[in-house]
Design a protein around this motif. Structure first.
Motif, PDB file in Angstrom:
ATOM      1  N   LYS A 101       0.827  -1.202   0.000  1.00 30.84           N
ATOM      2  CA  LYS A 101       0.000   0.000   0.000  1.00 30.84           C
ATOM      3  C   LYS A 101       0.864   1.255   0.000  1.00 30.84           C
ATOM      4  O   LYS A 101       0.592   2.214  -0.734  1.00 30.84           O
ATOM      5  CB  LYS A 101      -0.919  -0.005   1.227  1.00 30.84           C
ATOM      6  CG  LYS A 101      -1.889   1.167   1.273  1.00 30.84           C
ATOM      7  CD  LYS A 101      -2.806   1.058   2.473  1.00 30.84           C
ATOM      8  CE  LYS A 101      -3.770   2.235   2.521  1.00 30.84           C
ATOM      9  NZ  LYS A 101      -4.668   2.144   3.702  1.00 30.84           N
ATOM     10  N   LYS A 102       1.942   1.221   0.829  1.00 34.30           N
ATOM     11  CA  LYS A 102       2.850   2.373   0.885  1.00 34.30           C
ATOM     12  C   LYS A 102       3.564   2.567  -0.455  1.00 34.30           C
ATOM     13  O   LYS A 102       3.739   3.696  -0.923  1.00 34.30           O
ATOM     14  CB  LYS A 102       3.878   2.174   1.993  1.00 34.30           C
ATOM     15  CG  LYS A 102       4.797   3.379   2.194  1.00 34.30           C
ATOM     16  CD  LYS A 102       5.763   3.146   3.329  1.00 34.30           C
ATOM     17  CE  LYS A 102       6.612   4.387   3.588  1.00 34.30           C
ATOM     18  NZ  LYS A 102       7.355   4.810   2.374  1.00 34.30           N
ATOM     19  N   LYS A 103       3.985   1.444  -1.056  1.00 28.34           N
ATOM     20  CA  LYS A 103       4.668   1.529  -2.347  1.00 28.34           C
ATOM     21  C   LYS A 103       3.745   2.141  -3.402  1.00 28.34           C
ATOM     22  O   LYS A 103       4.158   3.008  -4.186  1.00 28.34           O
ATOM     23  CB  LYS A 103       5.118   0.140  -2.790  1.00 28.34           C
ATOM     24  CG  LYS A 103       5.869   0.145  -4.111  1.00 28.34           C
ATOM     25  CD  LYS A 103       6.291  -1.262  -4.491  1.00 28.34           C
ATOM     26  CE  LYS A 103       7.018  -1.250  -5.841  1.00 28.34           C
ATOM     27  NZ  LYS A 103       7.408  -2.624  -6.257  1.00 28.34           N
ATOM     28  N   ALA A 104       2.492   1.672  -3.402  1.00 29.43           N
ATOM     29  CA  ALA A 104       1.531   2.206  -4.359  1.00 29.43           C
ATOM     30  C   ALA A 104       1.294   3.702  -4.116  1.00 29.43           C
ATOM     31  O   ALA A 104       1.202   4.494  -5.068  1.00 29.43           O
ATOM     32  CB  ALA A 104       0.210   1.435  -4.256  1.00 29.43           C
ATOM     33  N   GLU A 105       1.222   4.075  -2.835  1.00 31.66           N
ATOM     34  CA  GLU A 105       1.011   5.482  -2.498  1.00 31.66           C
ATOM     35  C   GLU A 105       2.218   6.323  -2.906  1.00 31.66           C
ATOM     36  O   GLU A 105       2.072   7.428  -3.443  1.00 31.66           O
ATOM     37  CB  GLU A 105       0.764   5.623  -0.994  1.00 31.66           C
ATOM     38  CG  GLU A 105       0.501   7.038  -0.516  1.00 31.66           C
ATOM     39  CD  GLU A 105      -0.779   7.634  -1.058  1.00 31.66           C
ATOM     40  OE1 GLU A 105      -0.941   8.868  -0.974  1.00 31.66           O
ATOM     41  OE2 GLU A 105      -1.621   6.861  -1.578  1.00 31.66           O
ATOM     42  N   LYS A 111       4.268  10.062  -9.302  1.00 29.78           N
ATOM     43  CA  LYS A 111       3.662  10.393 -10.596  1.00 29.78           C
ATOM     44  C   LYS A 111       3.027  11.787 -10.560  1.00 29.78           C
ATOM     45  O   LYS A 111       3.144  12.559 -11.518  1.00 29.78           O
ATOM     46  CB  LYS A 111       2.607   9.352 -10.959  1.00 29.78           C
ATOM     47  CG  LYS A 111       3.194   8.011 -11.367  1.00 29.78           C
ATOM     48  CD  LYS A 111       2.102   7.019 -11.721  1.00 29.78           C
ATOM     49  CE  LYS A 111       2.689   5.680 -12.128  1.00 29.78           C
ATOM     50  NZ  LYS A 111       1.638   4.686 -12.460  1.00 29.78           N
ATOM     51  N   GLU A 112       2.366  12.075  -9.441  1.00 23.71           N
ATOM     52  CA  GLU A 112       1.754  13.399  -9.314  1.00 23.71           C
ATOM     53  C   GLU A 112       2.823  14.488  -9.313  1.00 23.71           C
ATOM     54  O   GLU A 112       2.644  15.540  -9.937  1.00 23.71           O
ATOM     55  CB  GLU A 112       0.927  13.466  -8.027  1.00 23.71           C
ATOM     56  CG  GLU A 112      -0.351  12.637  -8.079  1.00 23.71           C
ATOM     57  CD  GLU A 112      -1.142  12.748  -6.789  1.00 23.71           C
ATOM     58  OE1 GLU A 112      -0.621  13.375  -5.825  1.00 23.71           O
ATOM     59  OE2 GLU A 112      -2.271  12.231  -6.735  1.00 23.71           O
ATOM     60  N   THR A 113       3.925  14.210  -8.584  1.00 28.63           N
ATOM     61  CA  THR A 113       5.018  15.189  -8.534  1.00 28.63           C
ATOM     62  C   THR A 113       5.628  15.388  -9.911  1.00 28.63           C
ATOM     63  O   THR A 113       5.895  16.527 -10.331  1.00 28.63           O
ATOM     64  CB  THR A 113       6.113  14.721  -7.555  1.00 28.63           C
ATOM     65  OG1 THR A 113       5.531  14.580  -6.250  1.00 28.63           O
ATOM     66  CG2 THR A 113       7.254  15.711  -7.495  1.00 28.63           C
ATOM     67  N   ALA A 114       5.852  14.266 -10.619  1.00 22.25           N
ATOM     68  CA  ALA A 114       6.413  14.359 -11.969  1.00 22.25           C
ATOM     69  C   ALA A 114       5.467  15.101 -12.900  1.00 22.25           C
ATOM     70  O   ALA A 114       5.894  15.898 -13.749  1.00 22.25           O
ATOM     71  CB  ALA A 114       6.703  12.957 -12.508  1.00 22.25           C
TER      72      ALA A 114
END
Length: 230
Positions: A101-105, A111-114
């Motif tokens: 879950k942490k990895k997915a988050e 991705k959002e930052t990129a």
């Protein structure tokens, strides 16, 4: 005197008879007592027969009780081991799920930052203004001093803004290393002061400007300080 029986004789006979009777009774009593105390007697055998099974029965019960206790302890130990293994498996599953879950988050945030970075990334025009502005951003990131005005002024003097300009007549050209590009940089200088992240092509306008600004910063403190041939 003649009318009485002889008392001594009668008493003697009775006494002898009584003695035999008493002796017989005593003998019989002793025999009976001895019989009752002899280990091989029927009574002793009966008593031994009566006691031995009772002692055996108690011993068997005790063994069964111990065996039952050991079995119960083993059963409890097995149950505890199974419970511990089940708990460990559950904890591992929970940890794996939390890690996933942490990895997915983290991936989502990356991705959002990129995406935000890409959205904020400036788009430079493919002209002199865009080349100077892109060079200035690279220079800022690398700690190379210089201003838009200083770069623009020197570019116009050196090449009139032509990235393919070549000086074929000065001393550098005579020596076989002509000045090239927007800021008329010779190849050895370009290679020595090339800024990582830019093209290695000396004709590339951004790479040419940035390398020349890096050289001017080292030689004159900044391209802003250059007002003639350098």
């Amino acid at each position: 005197m003649s009318q009485h029986s002889t008392p001594g004789h009668s008493r003697a006979d009775l006494t002898k008879t009584q003695k035999f009777s008493i002796a017989g009774v005593a003998t019989l009593g002793a025999a009976a007592l001895a019989f009752s105390l002899v280990p091989g007697s029927s009574e002793a055998t009966t008593q031994a027969a009566d006691v031995s099974p009772v002692a055996f029965a108690v011993s068997a019960d005790a063994q069964q009780s111990v065996h039952a206790g050991v079995s119960k302890q083993q059963s409890n130990a097995d149950k505890q081991a199974k419970d511990a293994a089940a708990k460990a498996a559950a904890d591992k599953k929970a940890a794996d799920e939390a890690a996933a879950k942490k990895k997915a988050e983290d991936e989502r945030k990356a991705k959002e930052t990129a995406s935000r970075a890409a959205a904020r990334k400036p788009v430079y025009a493919n002209n002199l203004d865009g080349w100077i502005r892109q060079s200035l951003d690279i220079m800022k990131a690398k700690g190379i001093p210089g201003s838009y005005e200083g770069l623009h002024r020197n570019i116009l003097r050196e090449s009139s803004g032509n990235p393919n300009a070549i000086n074929g007549w000065d001393i550098n050209a005579i020596n076989g290393t002509p000045s090239i590009g927007l800021l008329q940089v010779i190849k050895p200088t370009f290679d020595a002061y090339h800024v990582e992240g830019t093209s290695t092509n000396i004709y590339d306008p951004v790479a040419n400007i940035t390398a020349a600004a890096n050289y001017a910063a080292d030689r004159y403190g900044s391209m802003d300080n250059v007002n003639g041939a350098y």
